[in-house]
Motif scaffolding. Structure first.
Motif, short mmCIF file in Angstrom:
data_model
loop_
_atom_site.label_atom_id
_atom_site.label_comp_id
_atom_site.label_asym_id
_atom_site.label_seq_id
_atom_site.Cartn_x
_atom_site.Cartn_y
_atom_site.Cartn_z
N UNK A 1 0.85 -1.20 0.00
CA UNK A 1 0.00 0.00 0.00
C UNK A 1 0.88 1.24 0.00
N UNK A 2 0.31 2.42 0.39
CA UNK A 2 1.12 3.64 0.39
C UNK A 2 2.35 3.46 1.27
N UNK A 3 3.47 4.06 0.86
CA UNK A 3 4.69 3.95 1.65
C UNK A 3 4.45 4.53 3.04
N UNK A 4 5.02 3.89 4.04
CA UNK A 4 4.94 4.42 5.39
C UNK A 4 6.09 5.43 5.54
N UNK A 5 5.75 6.65 5.93
CA UNK A 5 6.77 7.70 6.00
C UNK A 5 6.96 8.10 7.46
N UNK A 6 8.20 7.97 7.94
CA UNK A 6 8.52 8.35 9.31
C UNK A 6 9.72 9.30 9.28
N UNK A 7 10.08 9.82 10.46
CA UNK A 7 11.15 10.83 10.49
C UNK A 7 11.95 10.71 11.78
N UNK A 8 13.25 10.99 11.70
CA UNK A 8 14.08 11.16 12.88
C UNK A 8 14.51 12.62 12.91
N UNK A 9 14.25 13.30 14.03
CA UNK A 9 14.46 14.75 14.08
C UNK A 9 14.93 15.16 15.47
N UNK A 10 15.55 16.33 15.54
CA UNK A 10 15.88 16.87 16.87
C UNK A 10 14.66 17.57 17.47
N UNK A 11 13.58 17.68 16.72
CA UNK A 11 12.31 18.16 17.26
C UNK A 11 12.14 19.67 17.33
N UNK A 12 13.23 20.42 17.10
CA UNK A 12 13.15 21.87 17.34
C UNK A 12 12.05 22.54 16.50
N UNK A 13 11.86 22.08 15.28
CA UNK A 13 10.89 22.73 14.40
C UNK A 13 9.55 22.01 14.36
N UNK A 14 9.35 21.05 15.26
CA UNK A 14 8.06 20.34 15.24
C UNK A 14 6.87 21.22 15.61
N UNK A 15 7.03 22.20 16.54
CA UNK A 15 5.87 23.06 16.79
C UNK A 15 5.39 23.75 15.51
N UNK A 16 6.32 24.04 14.61
CA UNK A 16 5.94 24.70 13.36
C UNK A 16 5.35 23.70 12.35
N UNK A 17 5.89 22.50 12.31
CA UNK A 17 5.57 21.60 11.19
C UNK A 17 4.68 20.40 11.53
N UNK A 18 4.56 20.03 12.81
CA UNK A 18 3.99 18.71 13.14
C UNK A 18 2.62 18.48 12.50
N UNK A 19 1.71 19.46 12.64
CA UNK A 19 0.36 19.24 12.12
C UNK A 19 0.37 19.02 10.61
N UNK A 20 1.09 19.90 9.91
CA UNK A 20 1.15 19.79 8.44
C UNK A 20 1.80 18.48 8.01
N UNK A 21 2.80 18.04 8.77
CA UNK A 21 3.46 16.78 8.43
C UNK A 21 2.48 15.61 8.55
N UNK A 22 1.67 15.65 9.59
CA UNK A 22 0.69 14.56 9.79
C UNK A 22 -0.34 14.58 8.67
N UNK A 23 -0.83 15.78 8.35
CA UNK A 23 -1.80 15.87 7.24
C UNK A 23 -1.16 15.37 5.95
N UNK A 24 0.13 15.64 5.79
CA UNK A 24 0.82 15.22 4.56
C UNK A 24 1.06 13.71 4.52
N UNK A 25 0.97 13.04 5.69
CA UNK A 25 1.10 11.58 5.69
C UNK A 25 2.19 11.02 6.58
N UNK A 26 2.84 11.86 7.37
CA UNK A 26 3.86 11.32 8.29
C UNK A 26 3.15 10.50 9.37
N UNK A 27 3.67 9.28 9.63
CA UNK A 27 2.96 8.42 10.60
C UNK A 27 3.71 8.26 11.91
N UNK A 28 5.03 8.37 11.87
CA UNK A 28 5.77 8.12 13.11
C UNK A 28 6.97 9.05 13.19
#
Ligand code: SAM
Length: 352
Positions: free
Chosen positions: A114-141
């Protein structure tokens, strides 16, 4: 593809020549590659002492960084060869301005499961800015790196005063619905080895899972020392003094061996790449931000997809180079071999 073995179960040479396996990313040891780790940038917003010198490292030429179209094309070809998961990393993946678009395009690619599972490893600093949009875009973990809970140590270790931003990133990831949120810490003697229990408690309090990583010889300064390294067994001993750890089975190709902490639901994992290598079940292949394919973190050679992509090569040619790269994969990372040489690229330029 029906009949494919679970990730982490090497196929035999007889099986691998059957039509069901033809054209897949299978190495000479029968390992089937299903996980592509893509570095989106070699740059980072932190300067962790075990990863980068204070002044950074010579950055890759901007012109050599894969474009979004090029990334999507490689991912498509990889999916046609059996890749089912893409992990975005770096450097720091969230430094890439088009990161949400990259996630959207990767998550729209359909592989054999099925659709590729997309995950990310990050230092988290920019997650307050991006987290919601990333989830809507398809980030799962997401895995968020946090080596210490103490602001003074964080400043010393990362050379940036940004621990509160990591905390905010963890909250943002949870609020955006990312589940599980895994927290990564490299265990280091005299640096954070007195915080292992605190980090597990922090994960419990924040609905996260904790992963401890043995430090690997991948630092830009080439000063890694086995004697200094905190071993997986030592990590577990310290945790067992305080918690009841119950093994969680079904590891497959995952790098971490995982335990449930007390009655759960928090788990703790130990990635003992040095003392208990899991190369025998490795299903990972890596793409650097400048388009070099590596069959292992410690590979001494790379396959140049960038040149291929920019010379008008067709998808079959790209697939062939990917297969050849995997066929050349070594049995293990070789850290214990007498002739072991650290790769020329530091971790930040490979993609952790
Ligand atoms: N910037 C992102 C981050 O901080 O997670 C992604 C890249 S970072 C290289 C990915 C992971 O590799 C982090 O969890 C980091 O702690 C880990 N790492 C970096 N150097 C390492 C080393 N020498 N040994 C083990 N893990 C390392």
């Amino acid at each position: 593809m029906s009949g494919a073995p679970a990730s982490g179960a090497p196929v035999s040479l007889t099986q691998s020549s059957s039509p069901a396996w033809r054209g897949r990313l299978i190495d000479t040891f029968g390992r089937v590659h299903r996980d592509l780790r893509i570095s989106l940038s070699d740059r980072c917003s932190l300067r962790c002492t075990y990863c980068m010198p204070a002044e950074g490292v010579p950055w890759l030429e901007k012109s050599s960084i894969l474009s979004t179209d090029e990334l999507e094309r490689v991912a498509r070809v990889a999916a046609s060869l059996g890749i089912v998961e893409i992990r975005l990393t770096g450097g720091e993946p969230l430094l890439r301005p088009d990161v949400v678009d990259v996630v959207r395009r990767m998550a729209a690619i359909v592989g054999e499961d099925g659709p590729l599972e997309v995950s990310m490893t990050t230092n988290g600093l920019a997650l307050p800015k991006f987290a919601r949009d990333l989830v809507v875009a398809g980030l799962t973990r997401v895995n968020i790196s946090i080596d210490t809970l103490r602001a003074d140590r964080f400043l010393e270790l990362t050379r940036r005063d940004r621990l509160d931003d990591v905390f905010a990133g963890i909250r943002a990831a949870r609020a955006a619905g990312l589940d599980p949120v895994k927290l990564n810490a490299v265990a280091m003697r005299g640096v954070n080895d007195d915080e292992l229990v605190d980090l597990v408690r922090f994960a419990q309090d924040n609905g996260a899972q904790m992963r401890f990583i043995e430090q690997m010889p991948l630092d830009a300064g080439h000063v890694w020392s086995r004697v200094e390294m905190v071993q997986g067994e030592e990590i577990l001993e310290k945790l067992r003094d305080v918690f009841t750890l119950t093994p969680v089975g079904g590891r497959g190709a995952a790098p971490a061996e995982v335990w449930q902490v007390d009655d759960g639901p928090t788990t703790v994992g130990v990635i003992a790449s040095v003392t208990a290598p899991f190369c025998g079940t490795c299903d990972r292949v890596r793409l650097t931000a400048d388009g070099q394919l590596r069959s292992c973190l410690f590979a001494r050679t790379e396959s140049d997809l960038l040149a291929l992509l920019r010379s008008g090569a067709d998808d079959d040619a790209i697939a062939e180079v990917m297969r050849t790269c995997i066929i050349g994969k070594q049995a293990g990372h070789g850290i214990d071999d007498p002739g072991f040489l650290q790769p020329d690229r530091p971790m930040s330029a490979i993609g952790g």
